[in-house]
Write a protein that holds these residues in place. Structure first.
Motif, PDB file in Angstrom:
ATOM      1  N   ASP A 132       0.851  -1.197   0.000  1.00 45.38           N
ATOM      2  CA  ASP A 132       0.000   0.000   0.000  1.00 45.38           C
ATOM      3  C   ASP A 132       0.885   1.246   0.000  1.00 45.38           C
ATOM      4  N   TRP A 133       1.920   1.252   0.835  1.00 49.76           N
ATOM      5  CA  TRP A 133       2.844   2.398   0.884  1.00 49.76           C
ATOM      6  C   TRP A 133       3.505   2.610  -0.471  1.00 49.76           C
ATOM      7  N   ILE A 134       4.004   1.534  -1.084  1.00 51.55           N
ATOM      8  CA  ILE A 134       4.664   1.634  -2.387  1.00 51.55           C
ATOM      9  C   ILE A 134       3.686   2.179  -3.426  1.00 51.55           C
ATOM     10  N   ALA A 135       2.450   1.684  -3.414  1.00 51.34           N
ATOM     11  CA  ALA A 135       1.448   2.181  -4.359  1.00 51.34           C
ATOM     12  C   ALA A 135       1.223   3.683  -4.169  1.00 51.34           C
ATOM     13  N   GLN A 136       1.186   4.132  -2.921  1.00 50.40           N
ATOM     14  CA  GLN A 136       0.973   5.563  -2.663  1.00 50.40           C
ATOM     15  C   GLN A 136       2.147   6.413  -3.144  1.00 50.40           C
ATOM     16  N   VAL A 137       3.364   5.969  -2.902  1.00 49.61           N
ATOM     17  CA  VAL A 137       4.509   6.812  -3.274  1.00 49.61           C
ATOM     18  C   VAL A 137       4.863   6.713  -4.761  1.00 49.61           C
ATOM     19  N   THR A 138       4.395   5.673  -5.438  1.00 50.77           N
ATOM     20  CA  THR A 138       4.647   5.556  -6.880  1.00 50.77           C
ATOM     21  C   THR A 138       3.455   6.007  -7.709  1.00 50.77           C
ATOM     22  N   GLY A 139       2.294   6.176  -7.058  1.00 52.93           N
ATOM     23  CA  GLY A 139       1.089   6.547  -7.801  1.00 52.93           C
ATOM     24  C   GLY A 139       0.478   5.406  -8.586  1.00 52.93           C
ATOM     25  N   LYS A 140       0.871   4.184  -8.258  1.00 51.62           N
ATOM     26  CA  LYS A 140       0.338   3.003  -8.945  1.00 51.62           C
ATOM     27  C   LYS A 140      -0.586   2.236  -7.990  1.00 51.62           C
ATOM     28  N   ALA A 141      -1.678   1.720  -8.510  1.00 50.80           N
ATOM     29  CA  ALA A 141      -2.613   0.970  -7.683  1.00 50.80           C
ATOM     30  C   ALA A 141      -1.950  -0.282  -7.133  1.00 50.80           C
TER      31      ALA A 141
END
Length: 142
Positions: A132-141
């Motif tokens: 979830d954190w990675i998705a938030q910082v990369t802008g990817k779902a």
């Protein structure tokens, strides 16, 4: 143990989080036993205040975080505490093995489990959803 032990454990963990939110590493360390065990989310285990302090320094370089909606839940005997909270952060500097930092903001539910012994925190184990954190910082779902 008694309700006093339960209350003291909750107050200790709240002091730890107050110090965290104030970026007061010495205040956090003051809440810990000398031989504290620190389990990092999806990482290794560290033992002792010195390594915990090093981890805090690394985290301060890479992240600026404030915890909100903190709920502290001590066991009836005060020997263990669970806490749930929301991490509101900014990714400041690249963390090894993670996406590049560009000042991204994130909001993430998390939880920590604590052991309490002799009036100090003797274990800190934190969990959150890294994907979830990675998705938030990369802008990817996720």
């Amino acid at each position: 143990m008694s309700a006093n032990s339960q209350s003291a454990a909750a107050a200790l963990v709240q002091r730890y989080y107050d110090a965290f939110n104030a970026a007061d590493v010495p205040g956090m360390l003051a809440c810990l036993s000398d031989d504290v065990t620190h389990d990092v989310n999806q990482g290794g285990r560290r033992s002792g205040k010195a390594l915990f302090g090093e981890f805090c320094g690394y985290m301060e370089r890479c992240y600026k975080e404030q915890l909100t909606d903190i709920v502290v839940m001590p066991s009836s005997d005060g020997s263990r505490v669970a806490a749930e909270f929301t991490v509101n952060g900014t990714y400041l500097s690249d963390d090894e093995g993670l996406p590049p930092a560009t000042g991204q903001s994130y909001t993430l539910p998390a939880g920590t489990f604590f052991d309490i012994a002799d009036g100090k925190i003797s274990r800190v184990t934190t969990y959150y959803n890294l994907e979830d954190w990675i998705a938030q910082v990369t802008g990817k779902a996720a």
